[in-house]
Design an enzyme around this catalytic site. Structure first.
Site, mmCIF file in Angstrom:
data_model
loop_
_atom_site.group_PDB
_atom_site.id
_atom_site.type_symbol
_atom_site.label_atom_id
_atom_site.label_comp_id
_atom_site.label_asym_id
_atom_site.label_seq_id
_atom_site.Cartn_x
_atom_site.Cartn_y
_atom_site.Cartn_z
ATOM 1 C CB SER A 115 -1.011 -0.133 1.286
ATOM 2 O OG SER A 115 -0.346 -0.359 2.325
ATOM 3 C CG HIS A 136 -2.329 -0.451 -3.999
ATOM 4 N ND1 HIS A 136 -2.907 1.232 -3.545
ATOM 5 C CD2 HIS A 136 -2.501 -1.065 -2.917
ATOM 6 C CE1 HIS A 136 -3.118 1.124 -2.645
ATOM 7 N NE2 HIS A 136 -2.968 -0.162 -1.900
ATOM 8 C CD GLU A 148 -3.123 3.815 -6.384
ATOM 9 O OE1 GLU A 148 -3.285 5.142 -6.518
ATOM 10 O OE2 GLU A 148 -2.883 3.133 -5.517
ATOM 11 C CG ASN A 186 -3.119 4.044 0.326
ATOM 12 O OD1 ASN A 186 -4.486 3.924 0.652
ATOM 13 N ND2 ASN A 186 -2.589 2.853 0.274
#
Ligand code: 3HC
Length: 279
Positions: A115, A136, A148, A186
């Site tokens: 992450s 991701h 991602e 994130n």
């Protein structure tokens, strides 16, 4: 196609379930018990889909039959792609990738679901780092449509193109990101959660009201504190630490209340206590 997934936790078993729609899956964890627990979680979700009439029992059994759960990395010898979703520890991931480079064929794609850790740092220790990429996924994996696709300076265009096709074959949308701390989602999402924790600690509003405000005022499907509980407070903190360490900007400093809750073992849904109670 045979797909390897490493780590049978929440993310790993979700990825394994999604991947079982397009091929055979070998789900590996450090011991058989954990691998079996991952398989049980998949079975439970598929049973719910059957109860809701979305798939019939034959389809459920077919998907389940495509997944093998084991504790042996060597079983990944013949896979075309491995998606690693082990614990968020750079050393652990580097060791896994070094082993994978030895075990898997030269052209097997080696993907990590990290992450926020540096995929470049993972790839740097691997022979043929051009086949290492970040894939991701988002929690809950079977529901969330985005992946991602994170490229390092080593990633080859062939690896990126193959991975994009793979992601799309799972019914998901890929966005391409050059490696950058926290990637896109994130980098934006976790500081928002962190800011919600500051608001709570300052007594600006209750946890319920902070979440209601963002659900009804910004149309988010769930409030930031409930989302923190879903993601895991330890994961949120680790991502903030990475953003702070990599960017060196005080705007990424983790909220002290977030640290305190992690130290207390109140990690969210997985421990049944976080900003909300799940008992
Ligand atoms: N695991 C698996 N499936 C779940 C689930 C879970 N924890 N929670 C809900 N679902 C499924 C339900 O079974 C249901 O599936 P169905 O339509 O096939 O029956 C579907 O999701 C919708 O669930 P509900 O109707 O019960 O509830 P909602 O409509 O409120 O949706 C939600 C739940 C999908 C979790 C929604 O609230 C949401 O999208 N929340 C935001 C999630 C999010 O932002 N995730 C990203 C987190 S960041 C991340 O993962 C990156 C990482 O690196 C930290």
């Amino acid at each position: 196609m045979i797909i390897g997934v490493i780590g049978a936790g929440t993310m790993g078993n979700g990825i394994a379930e999604a991947a079982a729609h397009v091929g055979k899956v070998i789900l590996v964890d450090v011991d058989q018990k954990r691998a079996d627990q991952g398989l049980q979680a998949i079975s439970k979700r598929l049973n719910r889909q059957t109860e809701k009439g979305r798939i019939d029992t034959a389809e459920r059994d077919e998907i389940l039959s495509r997944i093998t759960a084991c504790a042996d990395l060597q079983s990944l010898e013949e896979v075309q792609i491995v998606v690693e979703a082990a614990s968020e520890d750079l050393g652990v991931k580097q060791d896994i990738f070094t082993a994978l480079a030895r075990i898997c064929s030269e052209d097997c794609i080696l993907a990590t679901n990290t992450s926020a850790l540096s995929i470049t740092a993972i790839a740097a220790g691997v022979t043929r780092p051009d086949r290492v990429i970040g894939l991701h996924f988002f929690n809950p994996v079977t529901v969330m449509k985005l992946v991602e696709l994170v490229q390092t300076p080593f990633t080859s265009p062939e690896c990126a193109a193959w991975s994009k096709d793979f992601v799309e074959s799972l019914g998901k949308t890929a966005v391409c990101v050059e490696e950058s701390p926290g990637f896109v989602v994130n980098r934006l999402l976790i500081p928002m959660i962190n800011e919600a924790v500051f608001l709570l600690a300052e007594g600006a509003a209750s946890a319920e009201d902070i979440d209601t405000a963002m659900r009804l005022g910004a149309n988010h499907p769930m409030g930031p504190l409930a989302l923190a509980d879903l993601v895991g407070l330890d994961i949120c903190l680790a991502i903030m630490e990475t953003l702070y360490g990599e960017m060196g900007d005080p705007k990424f400093r983790p909220a002290p209340l977030l640290r305190k809750m992690v130290r207390a073992g109140h990690l969210g849904r997985k421990t049944k206590k976080g900003f909300f109670d799940y008992h």
